[in-house]
Design an enzyme around this catalytic site. Sequence first.
Site, mmCIF file in Angstrom:
data_model
loop_
_atom_site.group_PDB
_atom_site.id
_atom_site.type_symbol
_atom_site.label_atom_id
_atom_site.label_comp_id
_atom_site.label_asym_id
_atom_site.label_seq_id
_atom_site.Cartn_x
_atom_site.Cartn_y
_atom_site.Cartn_z
ATOM 1 N N THR A 107 0.809 -1.218 0.000
ATOM 2 C CA THR A 107 0.000 0.000 0.000
ATOM 3 C C THR A 107 0.842 1.268 0.000
ATOM 4 O O THR A 107 0.473 2.277 -0.593
ATOM 5 C CB THR A 107 -0.942 -0.020 1.234
ATOM 6 N N THR A 183 2.284 -4.117 4.479
ATOM 7 C CA THR A 183 2.339 -4.311 5.932
ATOM 8 C C THR A 183 2.065 -5.754 6.353
ATOM 9 O O THR A 183 2.495 -6.176 7.420
ATOM 10 C CB THR A 183 1.305 -3.407 6.642
ATOM 11 N N ASP A 184 1.343 -6.503 5.510
ATOM 12 C CA ASP A 184 0.881 -7.821 5.969
ATOM 13 C C ASP A 184 2.024 -8.735 6.414
ATOM 14 O O ASP A 184 1.898 -9.461 7.399
ATOM 15 C CB ASP A 184 0.076 -8.532 4.873
ATOM 16 N N LYS A 262 2.434 -7.373 13.096
ATOM 17 C CA LYS A 262 1.215 -6.666 12.720
ATOM 18 C C LYS A 262 0.090 -7.200 13.601
ATOM 19 O O LYS A 262 -0.160 -8.404 13.624
ATOM 20 C CB LYS A 262 0.898 -6.908 11.238
HETATM 21 N N1 ASP Z 1 -2.007 -6.353 1.394
HETATM 22 C C1 ASP Z 1 -1.068 -5.265 1.506
HETATM 23 C C2 ASP Z 1 0.306 -5.838 1.604
HETATM 24 O O1 ASP Z 1 0.717 -6.325 2.599
HETATM 25 C C3 ASP Z 1 -1.394 -4.387 2.654
HETATM 26 C C4 ASP Z 1 -0.440 -3.258 2.898
HETATM 27 O O2 ASP Z 1 0.409 -2.908 2.145
HETATM 28 O O3 ASP Z 1 -0.591 -2.627 3.924
HETATM 29 O O4 ASP Z 1 1.011 -5.778 0.637
#
Ligand code: ASP
Length: 461
Positions: A107, A183-184, A262
């Site tokens: 993201t 973030t995942d 997370k």
């Molecule tokens: N699904 C995304 C990822 O981990 C979520 C994010 O970037 O926060 O790539």
Amino acid sequence: MENDIFQGYKGKALAVLKKYNVRVWGQAEIETTRGDFKGTVLPRAEHQDQEHIVLKLATGYNVGLSISTIKNMKETGYHKAHYGIPEKEFPNTPGLPKVKLFGTGGTIASRLDYRTGAVIPAFSPGELYGAVPELAEICNLETEKVFAVFSENMGPDQYIALAKAIGKEIEKGVDGIVIGHGTDTLHHTAAALTFMVQNPPVPIVLVGSQRSSDRPSSDAALNLMHSMFAAGHGDIAEVMVCMFGPTSDDYGLLHKGTRVRKMHSSYRSTFRTIGHTPLAMVTREKITMIHKSYHHRRKDKDVKILPYFNDKVAMVYYYPGMKPDVIDSLIDSGYKGIVFVGTGLGHVNRHLYPAIERAQKKGIHMYMTLQTLWGYVHMFVYDTGRDMMARGIIPTGNMLPEVAYIKLGWVLGQTDDPEEVKRMMLTPVNDEITDREPYNGYLVYQGGVPEVEEFIKKVEK
Ligand code: ASP
């Protein structure tokens, strides 16, 4: 022309849009069997199905409405959005530190390209400067897109490529490194890089964002500023994660790469240090240390790059009623290592014992971690623990499950000797096992203290 009006829609979904005279970028009111929706019709990605119409709601969230549920639609307005970021040349300011930003996707890198559904990596320095001009006051920036994936698609090959790329940058004499990442699985990559990039002379900061930059509540800009400051000006030469501290945007936190996780699917302050306290608080101009001892920035380039991983390692999250065939299938598929995530102090049920014995005979390396996340594996307290140790399962102290999984893959990429594997697993590289956890660290010390105080004030009123 039709392509422009109905961008990406084909087949059945296109027929529905045409039937009701609703265009892409049109504001639409849609009646469905699941309720009424109001929002902007977004272009459809080429590789997505044609069973849905995607709406951006006023909240910034996107919903996909199945065309089979649509009863009526009306276009009430039209406003074509431009998600392009103006490119401006990133200024080079003498005296500012040189920071390298590696983009991997997620993201933080995204404005969605609604045509292809792809995340556009807004990662050229010019694009970033266009989006967050304050960055130019913090550092001189060089960027490189290494991958453009959501983080569920990061894995051993990507960890290895990143570790090597980081090694090259350090060799070239960069002052700090920032890695933009989804973030995942940010914490998996943070652990992998802690093991693969040892003794770094400069900060290596992983950063993500929970909300993309086309949303008003995006955390992307602040997280970038905080991470660039930590990388360029900070003194902590470790692999860290930098994300929102409290739910407000008062400051970011720097978390150790081996002790972070997370913990919330949508809060911006989703990353928490587990089993320790965060390393430091960070704003765009100041770092306030929480830890007293840490690895300091150095002038040398004596980094050790250890880019190894054996991907025949599995993590087994135990649940009551688990059957031995789960373990048997790992044995039969040639797995070399298993990290159990056990209940309580580190337990699984006795039905698994025969399969565990089989794994032990095959020389599979087995380690125990905890579902509770906080606290230590204790296998001497109950018979179950003793039974499991007798069958070759080794406790890992307070190492987090994902960290133990990454570490076992990394260790087995280097040796298969059980004693050496055990020695490496139980010798911390950077606090993945600690002697003690801070008193009540899981309740406080997490960057949310002012909010806890606010909450208490309200309750006491
Ligand atoms: N699904 C995304 C990822 O981990 C979520 C994010 O970037 O926060 O790539």
